[in-house]
Design a protein around this motif. Structure first.
Motif, PDB file in Angstrom:
ATOM      1  N   GLY A 218       0.052  71.916  12.561  1.00 20.32           N
ATOM      2  CA  GLY A 218      -0.468  72.850  11.766  1.00 20.32           C
ATOM      3  C   GLY A 218      -0.691  72.632  10.307  1.00 20.32           C
ATOM      4  N   ARG A 219      -0.859  71.555   9.773  1.00 18.81           N
ATOM      5  CA  ARG A 219      -0.967  71.087   8.307  1.00 18.81           C
ATOM      6  C   ARG A 219      -2.076  71.716   7.712  1.00 18.81           C
ATOM      7  N   PRO A 220      -2.027  71.794   6.540  1.00 22.94           N
ATOM      8  CA  PRO A 220      -3.085  72.316   5.849  1.00 22.94           C
ATOM      9  C   PRO A 220      -4.097  71.408   5.746  1.00 22.94           C
ATOM     10  N   VAL A 221      -5.488  72.165   5.681  1.00 24.98           N
ATOM     11  CA  VAL A 221      -6.661  71.264   5.668  1.00 24.98           C
ATOM     12  C   VAL A 221      -6.952  70.992   4.368  1.00 24.98           C
ATOM     13  N   LEU A 222      -6.943  71.736   3.344  1.00 28.35           N
ATOM     14  CA  LEU A 222      -7.081  71.319   1.696  1.00 28.35           C
ATOM     15  C   LEU A 222      -6.059  71.805   1.090  1.00 28.35           C
ATOM     16  N   ASP A 223      -5.052  70.868   0.595  1.00 31.54           N
ATOM     17  CA  ASP A 223      -3.871  71.287  -0.170  1.00 31.54           C
ATOM     18  C   ASP A 223      -3.126  69.984  -0.558  1.00 31.54           C
ATOM     19  N   GLU A 224      -2.385  70.292  -1.613  1.00 32.63           N
ATOM     20  CA  GLU A 224      -1.329  69.096  -1.988  1.00 32.63           C
ATOM     21  C   GLU A 224      -0.170  69.743  -1.872  1.00 32.63           C
ATOM     22  N   VAL A 225       0.914  69.024  -0.966  1.00 29.83           N
ATOM     23  CA  VAL A 225       2.156  69.567  -0.909  1.00 29.83           C
ATOM     24  C   VAL A 225       3.110  68.671  -1.075  1.00 29.83           C
ATOM     25  N   ARG A 226       4.413  69.511  -1.436  1.00 29.95           N
ATOM     26  CA  ARG A 226       5.460  68.474  -1.372  1.00 29.95           C
ATOM     27  C   ARG A 226       6.463  68.708  -0.297  1.00 29.95           C
ATOM     28  N   VAL A 227       6.772  67.700   0.466  1.00 30.81           N
ATOM     29  CA  VAL A 227       7.605  67.788   1.525  1.00 30.81           C
ATOM     30  C   VAL A 227       9.047  67.379   1.273  1.00 30.81           C
ATOM     31  N   ARG A 228      10.073  68.155   1.841  1.00 32.02           N
ATOM     32  CA  ARG A 228      11.240  67.790   1.818  1.00 32.02           C
ATOM     33  C   ARG A 228      12.025  67.877   2.954  1.00 32.02           C
ATOM     34  N   LEU A 229      13.004  66.900   3.126  1.00 30.15           N
ATOM     35  CA  LEU A 229      13.998  67.052   4.474  1.00 30.15           C
ATOM     36  C   LEU A 229      15.089  66.664   3.696  1.00 30.15           C
ATOM     37  N   THR A 230      15.985  67.694   4.541  1.00 27.87           N
ATOM     38  CA  THR A 230      17.542  67.842   4.236  1.00 27.87           C
ATOM     39  C   THR A 230      18.244  67.656   5.591  1.00 27.87           C
ATOM     40  N   ALA A 233      25.773  66.553   8.274  1.00 25.27           N
ATOM     41  CA  ALA A 233      26.473  66.128   9.198  1.00 25.27           C
ATOM     42  C   ALA A 233      28.054  66.433   9.273  1.00 25.27           C
ATOM     43  N   ALA A 234      28.681  66.499   9.880  1.00 26.43           N
ATOM     44  CA  ALA A 234      30.290  66.911   9.830  1.00 26.43           C
ATOM     45  C   ALA A 234      30.809  66.044   9.062  1.00 26.43           C
ATOM     46  N   GLY A 235      31.841  66.476   8.196  1.00 20.30           N
ATOM     47  CA  GLY A 235      32.317  65.665   7.430  1.00 20.30           C
ATOM     48  C   GLY A 235      32.182  65.642   5.883  1.00 20.30           C
ATOM     49  N   GLY A 236      30.964  66.497   5.743  1.00 22.04           N
ATOM     50  CA  GLY A 236      30.305  66.591   4.555  1.00 22.04           C
ATOM     51  C   GLY A 236      29.262  65.624   4.025  1.00 22.04           C
ATOM     52  N   ALA A 237      28.744  65.020   5.353  1.00 24.02           N
ATOM     53  CA  ALA A 237      27.480  64.197   4.788  1.00 24.02           C
ATOM     54  C   ALA A 237      26.431  65.057   4.621  1.00 24.02           C
ATOM     55  N   ARG A 238      25.627  64.532   3.599  1.00 18.38           N
ATOM     56  CA  ARG A 238      24.340  65.179   3.073  1.00 18.38           C
ATOM     57  C   ARG A 238      23.443  64.254   2.391  1.00 18.38           C
ATOM     58  N   ASP A 239      22.166  64.453   2.841  1.00 18.10           N
ATOM     59  CA  ASP A 239      21.165  63.776   1.875  1.00 18.10           C
ATOM     60  C   ASP A 239      19.851  64.489   2.003  1.00 18.10           C
ATOM     61  N   THR A 240      19.022  64.339   0.787  1.00 14.28           N
ATOM     62  CA  THR A 240      17.713  64.879   0.995  1.00 14.28           C
ATOM     63  C   THR A 240      16.746  63.850   0.652  1.00 14.28           C
ATOM     64  N   ALA A 241      15.423  63.900   0.986  1.00 16.07           N
ATOM     65  CA  ALA A 241      14.385  62.927   0.666  1.00 16.07           C
ATOM     66  C   ALA A 241      12.981  63.926   0.298  1.00 16.07           C
ATOM     67  N   ASP A 242      12.153  63.448  -0.599  1.00 16.68           N
ATOM     68  CA  ASP A 242      10.897  64.370  -0.784  1.00 16.68           C
ATOM     69  C   ASP A 242       9.877  63.424  -0.957  1.00 16.68           C
ATOM     70  N   THR A 243       8.672  63.806  -0.629  1.00 16.40           N
ATOM     71  CA  THR A 243       7.426  62.926  -1.105  1.00 16.40           C
ATOM     72  C   THR A 243       6.385  63.939  -1.097  1.00 16.40           C
ATOM     73  N   SER A 244       4.974  63.427  -1.515  1.00 14.33           N
ATOM     74  CA  SER A 244       3.739  64.087  -1.757  1.00 14.33           C
ATOM     75  C   SER A 244       2.801  63.708  -0.750  1.00 14.33           C
ATOM     76  N   ALA A 245       2.017  64.778  -0.515  1.00 14.14           N
ATOM     77  CA  ALA A 245       0.991  64.176   0.404  1.00 14.14           C
ATOM     78  C   ALA A 245      -0.265  65.329  -0.009  1.00 14.14           C
ATOM     79  N   ALA A 246      -1.639  64.721  -0.107  1.00  9.90           N
ATOM     80  CA  ALA A 246      -2.600  65.278  -0.204  1.00  9.90           C
ATOM     81  C   ALA A 246      -3.611  65.581   0.864  1.00  9.90           C
TER      82      ALA A 246
END
Length: 292
Positions: A218-230, A233-246
């Motif tokens: 269900g992505r937008p038909v007309l938009d510019e978005v910023r996608v972020r993944l977080t 994991a156990a033990g304090g592991a953590r990372d994020t990444a983001d990117t733009s899409a039109a």
């Protein structure tokens, strides 16, 4: 009355054991130093040497060379030829091919080297012995790798496609990780995607890299978005990444452009035809004649 002394009788002898029984039991008694934890169908057994151990146990840090000895006992009446190998553990044997005479035990030293990039934790494997007829026997190997436990991961190569989000997870630590993922996407007019954290159906051993994808129908038909993944994991592991899409409805844009181009071509053609009809003729084009 004083006691009467009696002459000593002949010394008592232990009961005799038939020679055939001695010949049968003595070799087995000498051979049975350790328990037979793995039995081959051809009358031979495999066991660790010494200590009555049911399995091989070893512990060390990455790069450590561990040493032990395996015994193959042939209690049958004919020789047996076997081959030794490691299953799930990098075992190196002093001799991997053996011919063991009847009623004989062979002891084979071997080494196991903990991989240099192995992270802390428990690993399992086996010493496998196989004879010429395809019959096998195994002894478990329990290996514990020591060292500091470090939980770390990264999210890489994040990209937004036609109907899904793709990315890579890399275990940068020394422990096995079971990651959790959350996804967000914000457009020009607000948030268009918000998925709460959930456990992914993957296990990442140290150094492992996995390419995964997240459906987004269900992505937008007309938009510019910023996608972020977080990812955590156990033990304090953590990372994020983001990117733009039109997101642009290229079909409508292409259709409108084609209509505009067609209209422009018609108008241009009409204008050129009008110019051709109204252009004056040159003086040299008029017919001339002589009057006599």
């Amino acid at each position: 009355m004083p006691p009467v002394a009696r002459a000593p009788g002949p010394p008592r002898r232990p009961p005799r054991t038939p020679f055939a029984l001695i010949a049968l039991l003595l070799p087995l008694t000498l051979l049975a130093v350790g328990p037979a934890v793995a039995v081959g169908a051809g009358g031979w057994v495999v066991a660790p040497v010494g200590g009555g151990r049911p399995a091989f146990y070893a512990e060390g840090t990455a790069g450590t060379v561990l040493r032990d000895t395996v015994a193959v006992t042939n209690s049958g009446r004919t020789p047996v030829t076997v081959r030794l190998r490691g299953d799930g553990v990098p075992a190196v044997f002093a001799r991997s091919d053996l011919r063991i005479p009847a009623r004989t035990r062979a002891e084979v030293p071997f080494t196991v080297t903990v991989p240099p990039d192995a992270g802390p934790g428990d690993r399992t494997g086996a010493i496998v012995v196989r004879d010429a007829h395809g019959r096998t026997a195994t002894v478990p190997v329990r290996l514990r790798v020591g060292g500091p436990a470090l939980a770390a991961l990264t999210v890489e190569h994040l990209a937004v496609g036609a109907d899904r989000i793709t990315y890579e997870l890399v275990n940068r630590g020394t422990t096995v990780l079971v990651p959790r993922l959350s996804v967000r996407a914000d457009g020009v007019f607000g948030r268009v995607l918000d998925r709460a954290p959930r456990t992914l159906p993957v296990r990442l051993p140290p150094g492992a890299r996995r390419t995964l994808s997240e459906p987004w129908a269900g992505r937008p038909v007309l938009d510019e978005v910023r996608v972020r993944l977080t990812v955590t994991a156990a033990g304090g592991a953590r990372d994020t990444a983001d990117t733009s899409a039109a997101f642009v409805p290229w079909g409508a844009v292409t259709g409108g452009s084609a209509a505009l181009a067609a209209g422009a071509a018609v108008l241009l053609g009409r204008r050129r035809g009008h110019r051709a009809r109204t252009a004056p003729r040159s003086a040299g084009a008029e017919p001339t004649g002589a009057v006599s």
